[in-house]
Design a protein around this motif. Structure first.
Motif, mmCIF file in Angstrom:
data_model
loop_
_atom_site.group_PDB
_atom_site.id
_atom_site.type_symbol
_atom_site.label_atom_id
_atom_site.label_comp_id
_atom_site.label_asym_id
_atom_site.label_seq_id
_atom_site.Cartn_x
_atom_site.Cartn_y
_atom_site.Cartn_z
ATOM 1 N N HIS A 52 -1.051 6.360 5.114
ATOM 2 C CA HIS A 52 -2.471 5.786 5.225
ATOM 3 C C HIS A 52 -1.922 5.904 7.006
ATOM 4 O O HIS A 52 -1.575 5.446 7.844
ATOM 5 N N ALA A 61 -10.387 7.793 1.265
ATOM 6 C CA ALA A 61 -9.737 6.244 0.170
ATOM 7 C C ALA A 61 -10.622 4.814 0.920
ATOM 8 O O ALA A 61 -9.876 4.402 1.174
ATOM 9 N N LYS A 86 -12.379 4.816 -7.846
ATOM 10 C CA LYS A 86 -11.550 3.353 -7.819
ATOM 11 C C LYS A 86 -11.598 2.578 -8.253
ATOM 12 O O LYS A 86 -12.497 1.959 -8.743
ATOM 13 N N ARG A 125 -11.365 -6.716 -4.390
ATOM 14 C CA ARG A 125 -12.108 -6.056 -3.189
ATOM 15 C C ARG A 125 -12.679 -4.520 -3.599
ATOM 16 O O ARG A 125 -14.254 -5.154 -4.185
ATOM 17 N N TYR A 181 -7.127 5.408 -7.978
ATOM 18 C CA TYR A 181 -6.783 4.589 -6.936
ATOM 19 C C TYR A 181 -7.006 3.591 -6.845
ATOM 20 O O TYR A 181 -7.760 2.597 -6.816
ATOM 21 N N TYR A 189 -0.571 -9.249 0.082
ATOM 22 C CA TYR A 189 -0.882 -10.180 1.414
ATOM 23 C C TYR A 189 -0.924 -11.310 1.474
ATOM 24 O O TYR A 189 -0.748 -12.335 2.192
ATOM 25 N N GLY A 218 -0.676 1.410 -3.341
ATOM 26 C CA GLY A 218 0.185 1.069 -2.918
ATOM 27 C C GLY A 218 -0.005 0.644 -1.336
ATOM 28 O O GLY A 218 -1.605 0.083 -1.261
ATOM 29 N N THR A 247 1.770 -1.234 2.273
ATOM 30 C CA THR A 247 3.075 -2.106 2.724
ATOM 31 C C THR A 247 4.257 -3.064 2.313
ATOM 32 O O THR A 247 5.075 -2.280 1.953
ATOM 33 N N PRO A 248 3.930 -3.709 1.742
ATOM 34 C CA PRO A 248 4.203 -4.996 1.270
ATOM 35 C C PRO A 248 4.842 -4.953 -0.185
ATOM 36 O O PRO A 248 6.198 -4.350 -0.556
ATOM 37 N N HIS A 298 0.420 4.839 -1.514
ATOM 38 C CA HIS A 298 -0.851 4.832 0.033
ATOM 39 C C HIS A 298 -0.040 3.542 1.192
ATOM 40 O O HIS A 298 -1.171 3.355 1.134
ATOM 41 N N GLY A 342 0.608 2.424 4.534
ATOM 42 C CA GLY A 342 0.100 2.428 6.087
ATOM 43 C C GLY A 342 0.787 1.934 7.400
ATOM 44 O O GLY A 342 1.741 1.723 8.470
ATOM 45 N N ASN A 343 0.451 0.361 6.638
ATOM 46 C CA ASN A 343 0.943 0.046 8.067
ATOM 47 C C ASN A 343 2.324 -0.541 8.156
ATOM 48 O O ASN A 343 2.819 -0.425 9.752
HETATM 49 C C1 LIG Z 1 -7.683 1.066 0.007
HETATM 50 C C2 LIG Z 1 -6.700 1.318 1.084
HETATM 51 N N1 LIG Z 1 -5.591 1.878 0.859
HETATM 52 C C3 LIG Z 1 -3.794 1.633 1.030
HETATM 53 C C4 LIG Z 1 -4.300 0.337 2.574
HETATM 54 C C5 LIG Z 1 -2.903 0.971 3.300
HETATM 55 O O1 LIG Z 1 -2.040 -0.659 3.075
HETATM 56 P P1 LIG Z 1 -1.077 -0.910 4.009
HETATM 57 O O2 LIG Z 1 -2.281 -1.482 4.926
HETATM 58 O O3 LIG Z 1 -0.649 -2.988 2.785
HETATM 59 O O4 LIG Z 1 -0.182 -0.318 4.381
HETATM 60 C C6 LIG Z 1 -4.936 -0.369 2.193
HETATM 61 C C7 LIG Z 1 -5.343 -0.741 3.518
HETATM 62 O O5 LIG Z 1 -5.813 -1.942 4.106
HETATM 63 C C8 LIG Z 1 -6.078 0.165 2.506
HETATM 64 O O6 LIG Z 1 -7.331 -0.596 2.887
#
Ligand SMILES: Cc1ncc(COP(=O)(O)O)c(C=O)c1O
Length: 398
Positions: A42, A85, A135, A142, A171, A178, A217, A219-220, A236, A238-239
């Protein structure tokens, strides 16, 4: 760009440690390569071409984005196979159509019949088909259709049966990781989300829908995947490319893995209230985290002989703070409040020794939430071996 000393930068400045970024990206890439799962990183945390290159290993292929502005920016820079996404907003259908017609692969996310209807109303030119991911909300709470709702299967069938529309995948985002503290809790959520999405894929198969991919997915969860995640098609996160204080408290990483800082300078001494002022307000750091850290809104980077930062756990953070000078723990400074352009710093207790924080001296802040902090900056200063070697310019907007 010629290398420049960090000390010469105007503050506040957002700093990115290139080696740590590369290391974080490599670790994630290798982890999922070994598991046989496609990593679709991401881009939302940094929104830059350069970091996108690092996260995709230079392929510029197979990424996730959170805004159409990001999708367009990456398409303009030669990226392809882009998954937008975000529950498809009806006002963005036309821009998504144009991206679908322009790229070899552009994917949208749908969680309502209204969005599917809007896609059907806008057939793609050039023999293209809409690539749609359903989704699913696997208890994140959310976006998405709740996995247990009959609508989830009905909508999947509806997408599957629509002309010129492909059900490319399912997805689920496990943002509920978190709320975790420690690997055990993270893995419990990762397992739960994996189980729920795989059960849903079985339901699809029973309904004669075979072939769509599945992706979860955060990050944790992707920093501590459970073995069952090897059955997924994609992940997926990203952080992870930056990490931050929040991730270190959750248990995704150590504080030592965090690749970003906000550099700020002391701009005022106010002994009558035992505070100093820094040039970092919420426009440079964001208010994310609400100042709940023992050190306030950020961790003020410390002195290595005090304690190795990477050894600090969430609980020890409650006792130790990071300071730029060897001063008593009782006198550790905290960033206690911010207005737009000002930050107030004070010691936890005792009197500030102002000789240790002369006007113009720099403090390095480790952000609570890297995505929020990065979003405040129009340019990132990229460091390698202590020198500024590049600048990255993120895209903005929606
Ligand atoms: C829909 C979606 N996918 C993937 C991610 C990536 O997750 P992370 O930020 O924990 O890496 C996010 C992050 O907010 C997200 O909202």
């Amino acid at each position: 760009m010629l290398s420049k000393r960090v000390g010469d930068l105007c503050t506040p400045a957002f700093l990115v440690d290139l080696e740590k970024v590369k290391q974080n990206a490599r670790v994630m890439q290798e982890r999922f390569q070994k598991m046989g799962v496609q990593l679709r990183p991401h881009m939302k945390t940094h929104k830059t071409v350069e970091c996108g290159d690092i996260m995709t290993g230079g392929s510029r292929c197979c990424i996730t984005v959170s805004t159409v502005a990001e999708a367009t920016f990456y398409a303009d820079h030669g990226f392809d196979d882009i998954l937008y996404a975000y529950p498809l907003p009806l006002d963005k259908v036309e821009r998504c159509a144009q991206l679908s017609e322009r790229l070899s692969l552009f994917h949208v996310l749908v969680d309502s019949t209204a969005a599917l209807h809007a896609l059907r109303q806008r057939p793609l030119q050039g023999g293209k088909i809409w690539r749609v991911w359903l989704k699913l909300d696997c208890d994140n709470g959310r976006a998405g259709v709740l996995y247990s709702e009959p609508l989830a299967l009905l909508l999947a069938k509806d997408i599957w049966q629509s002309e010129r529309v492909e059900l490319t995948g399912v997805y689920a985002h496990c943002g509920n990781t978190y709320h975790c503290s420690g690997v055990e809790q993270i893995q419990a959520i990762a397992q739960q989300t994996t189980t729920l999405i795989l059960q849903f894929m079985e339901k699809l198969k029973d309904a004669g829908i075979d072939g769509p991919k599945c992706s979860i997915g955060s990050t944790p969860s992707c920093s501590h995947p459970v073995p069952d995640m090897a059955v997924l098609s994609e992940v997926h996160p990203g952080n992870y490319v930056f990490y931050d204080v929040q991730q270190s408290l959750i248990g995704s990483c150590s504080l030592d893995d965090v690749a970003v800082r906000v550099l700020t300078r002391v701009i005022g001494h106010y002994p009558h209230r035992n505070q100093l002022l820094v040039d970092c307000g919420w426009t440079a750091l964001s208010l994310d985290g609400h100042g709940r850290l023992p050190s306030g809104y950020a961790v003020i980077e410390g002195h290595p002989d005090l304690r190795s930062e990477s050894q600090l756990s969430a609980s020890s953070l409650l006792i130790y703070w990071y300071v730029p000078f060897p001063i008593s723990p009782l006198h550790f400074p905290r960033l206690v409040s911010m207005t737009q352009e000002h930050g107030r710093v004070e010691p936890v207790s005792g009197n500030l020794d102002y000789s240790k924080f002369p006007l113009g001296s720099a403090l390095s802040l480790i952000p609570y939430h890297a995505c929020a902090t990065a979003a405040m900056h129009p340019v990132y200063f990229v460091l390698s071996e202590g020198a500024v070697v590049d600048t990255w310019k993120p895209t903005r907007g929606w």
